[in-house]
Scaffold this motif. Sequence first.
Motif, PDB file in Angstrom:
ATOM      1  N   GLU A  44       0.805  -1.223   0.000  1.00  0.00           N
ATOM      2  CA  GLU A  44       0.000   0.000   0.000  1.00  0.00           C
ATOM      3  C   GLU A  44       0.841   1.277   0.000  1.00  0.00           C
ATOM      4  O   GLU A  44       0.320   2.375  -0.179  1.00  0.00           O
ATOM      5  CB  GLU A  44      -0.965   0.019   1.191  1.00  0.00           C
ATOM      6  CG  GLU A  44      -0.291  -0.013   2.548  1.00  0.00           C
ATOM      7  CD  GLU A  44      -0.128  -1.424   3.101  1.00  0.00           C
ATOM      8  OE1 GLU A  44      -0.035  -1.569   4.332  1.00  0.00           O
ATOM      9  OE2 GLU A  44      -0.093  -2.377   2.289  1.00  0.00           O
ATOM     10  N   ASP A  45       2.163   1.128   0.158  1.00  0.00           N
ATOM     11  CA  ASP A  45       3.057   2.289   0.101  1.00  0.00           C
ATOM     12  C   ASP A  45       3.737   2.421  -1.262  1.00  0.00           C
ATOM     13  O   ASP A  45       4.623   3.256  -1.439  1.00  0.00           O
ATOM     14  CB  ASP A  45       4.145   2.190   1.184  1.00  0.00           C
ATOM     15  CG  ASP A  45       3.595   2.485   2.575  1.00  0.00           C
ATOM     16  OD1 ASP A  45       2.418   2.889   2.675  1.00  0.00           O
ATOM     17  OD2 ASP A  45       4.341   2.310   3.561  1.00  0.00           O
ATOM     18  N   ILE A  46       3.332   1.574  -2.207  1.00  0.00           N
ATOM     19  CA  ILE A  46       3.974   1.547  -3.523  1.00  0.00           C
ATOM     20  C   ILE A  46       2.926   1.775  -4.608  1.00  0.00           C
ATOM     21  O   ILE A  46       1.830   1.211  -4.553  1.00  0.00           O
ATOM     22  CB  ILE A  46       4.684   0.201  -3.751  1.00  0.00           C
ATOM     23  CG1 ILE A  46       5.782   0.004  -2.705  1.00  0.00           C
ATOM     24  CG2 ILE A  46       5.260   0.108  -5.162  1.00  0.00           C
ATOM     25  CD1 ILE A  46       6.273  -1.398  -2.585  1.00  0.00           C
ATOM     26  N   LEU A  81       1.979  12.138  -9.385  1.00  0.00           N
ATOM     27  CA  LEU A  81       1.659  11.368  -8.187  1.00  0.00           C
ATOM     28  C   LEU A  81       2.744  11.529  -7.124  1.00  0.00           C
ATOM     29  O   LEU A  81       2.451  11.740  -5.941  1.00  0.00           O
ATOM     30  CB  LEU A  81       1.491   9.896  -8.557  1.00  0.00           C
ATOM     31  CG  LEU A  81       1.244   8.923  -7.405  1.00  0.00           C
ATOM     32  CD1 LEU A  81      -0.011   9.288  -6.631  1.00  0.00           C
ATOM     33  CD2 LEU A  81       1.152   7.491  -7.929  1.00  0.00           C
ATOM     34  N   LYS A  82       4.007  11.440  -7.537  1.00  0.00           N
ATOM     35  CA  LYS A  82       5.101  11.539  -6.572  1.00  0.00           C
ATOM     36  C   LYS A  82       5.174  12.926  -5.945  1.00  0.00           C
ATOM     37  O   LYS A  82       5.439  13.060  -4.745  1.00  0.00           O
ATOM     38  CB  LYS A  82       6.431  11.199  -7.263  1.00  0.00           C
ATOM     39  CG  LYS A  82       7.641  11.239  -6.328  1.00  0.00           C
ATOM     40  CD  LYS A  82       7.541  10.201  -5.225  1.00  0.00           C
ATOM     41  CE  LYS A  82       8.738  10.257  -4.281  1.00  0.00           C
ATOM     42  NZ  LYS A  82       8.682   9.236  -3.220  1.00  0.00           N
ATOM     43  N   VAL A  83       4.943  13.962  -6.739  1.00  0.00           N
ATOM     44  CA  VAL A  83       4.972  15.321  -6.204  1.00  0.00           C
ATOM     45  C   VAL A  83       3.827  15.538  -5.212  1.00  0.00           C
ATOM     46  O   VAL A  83       3.985  16.172  -4.173  1.00  0.00           O
ATOM     47  CB  VAL A  83       4.912  16.357  -7.349  1.00  0.00           C
ATOM     48  CG1 VAL A  83       4.694  17.760  -6.809  1.00  0.00           C
ATOM     49  CG2 VAL A  83       6.214  16.322  -8.152  1.00  0.00           C
ATOM     50  N   ASP A  87       5.345  10.598   0.007  1.00  0.00           N
ATOM     51  CA  ASP A  87       5.524   9.469   0.920  1.00  0.00           C
ATOM     52  C   ASP A  87       5.476   8.124   0.202  1.00  0.00           C
ATOM     53  O   ASP A  87       5.922   7.112   0.740  1.00  0.00           O
ATOM     54  CB  ASP A  87       4.444   9.495   2.001  1.00  0.00           C
ATOM     55  CG  ASP A  87       3.034   9.520   1.411  1.00  0.00           C
ATOM     56  OD1 ASP A  87       2.769  10.427   0.599  1.00  0.00           O
ATOM     57  OD2 ASP A  87       2.220   8.650   1.765  1.00  0.00           O
ATOM     58  N   LEU A  88       4.942   8.109  -1.026  1.00  0.00           N
ATOM     59  CA  LEU A  88       4.827   6.858  -1.772  1.00  0.00           C
ATOM     60  C   LEU A  88       6.105   6.528  -2.534  1.00  0.00           C
ATOM     61  O   LEU A  88       6.829   7.425  -2.969  1.00  0.00           O
ATOM     62  CB  LEU A  88       3.676   6.939  -2.774  1.00  0.00           C
ATOM     63  CG  LEU A  88       2.251   7.041  -2.223  1.00  0.00           C
ATOM     64  CD1 LEU A  88       1.265   7.175  -3.367  1.00  0.00           C
ATOM     65  CD2 LEU A  88       1.907   5.828  -1.364  1.00  0.00           C
ATOM     66  N   MET A 117      11.746   9.072  -8.447  1.00  0.00           N
ATOM     67  CA  MET A 117      10.970   7.895  -8.817  1.00  0.00           C
ATOM     68  C   MET A 117      11.817   7.006  -9.724  1.00  0.00           C
ATOM     69  O   MET A 117      12.910   7.399 -10.143  1.00  0.00           O
ATOM     70  CB  MET A 117       9.673   8.306  -9.524  1.00  0.00           C
ATOM     71  CG  MET A 117       9.876   9.077 -10.819  1.00  0.00           C
ATOM     72  SD  MET A 117       8.294   9.647 -11.489  1.00  0.00           S
ATOM     73  CE  MET A 117       8.814  10.231 -13.098  1.00  0.00           C
ATOM     74  N   THR A 118      11.309   5.828 -10.000  1.00  0.00           N
ATOM     75  CA  THR A 118      12.061   4.856 -10.792  1.00  0.00           C
ATOM     76  C   THR A 118      11.298   4.517 -12.067  1.00  0.00           C
ATOM     77  O   THR A 118      10.096   4.264 -12.036  1.00  0.00           O
ATOM     78  CB  THR A 118      12.293   3.570  -9.977  1.00  0.00           C
ATOM     79  OG1 THR A 118      13.011   3.901  -8.782  1.00  0.00           O
ATOM     80  CG2 THR A 118      13.094   2.553 -10.772  1.00  0.00           C
TER      81      THR A 118
END
Length: 274
Positions: A44-46, A81-83, A87-88, A117-118
């Motif tokens: 749930e954190d990914i 999403l990352k911005v 926390d994700l 991010m990757t």
Amino acid sequence: MNVPNLKASNFKSDITPIWCPGCGDFHVLMSITKALAKLRRPPEDIAVVSGIGCSSRIPAYTNCYGFHGVHGRSLAVAAGLKVARPDLTVMAMSGDGDGFSIGGNHFLHACRRNVDMTYIVMDNRVYGMTKGQPSPTTESDWDSALSPGGTGLRAFHPLVIALASGANFVAREFSGNIKACTQTIVEAVNHPGFSFVEILSPCVTFRPDEKEWKNQVHEASVAETDDPARAARRIMTDDGMNTGILYRGPRKPYSASVSDEVGDVSALEQFFEI
């Protein structure tokens, strides 16, 4: 949050992959789930984001939050999403057609922007889902029914573009080497900034010649570097089959700052009045 005793199975969904027999993406999926288990972060954190193509089915095959976007736009969605949710752990998945053709411009600016991010691209040098058209990374002389005699176009070089555009981590692996793939993905996720991993993933259905990749790939003889000039020299003499981490840079990741107080925008509104 780190969770001990996670296994790769914790990150697999109940949906059965429908790739062709022998597709390298099966091994890439295995490497991704193994890497997520090593990272010890709960599903749930990914968040796993993708575009369109064979490789872009991966969000459905994982037990993480997933977003299956439109063609070539996975990086735009993932960056937003990352911005919004720093926390994700955000990972974008793509193929060479999705990522370097219609998604090529997003790729350039994602490297330049350096959001943490990757980006994993499964490169099979062909459009597999649409029956074998040449992709940006296809060799210029690859002869097929859809491109007799080849395209005559110089192949897109993802590692060169990533490095020149400012990616903070650049690597290449082979899908058949699950151990190396797994570890490189772990390193990519843990490294701050934009991490790019190209994974050579054979499409044995439309490129049966790629069955030989397992005999052609080899670990790079030169160690990774934090010097982009040295990395560029190594990459420009690359035979396309070197594997391993090429570049691990020191750039700080992009960080968006959002103020709670917007302030008076009346002057700005007047400026744009017609």
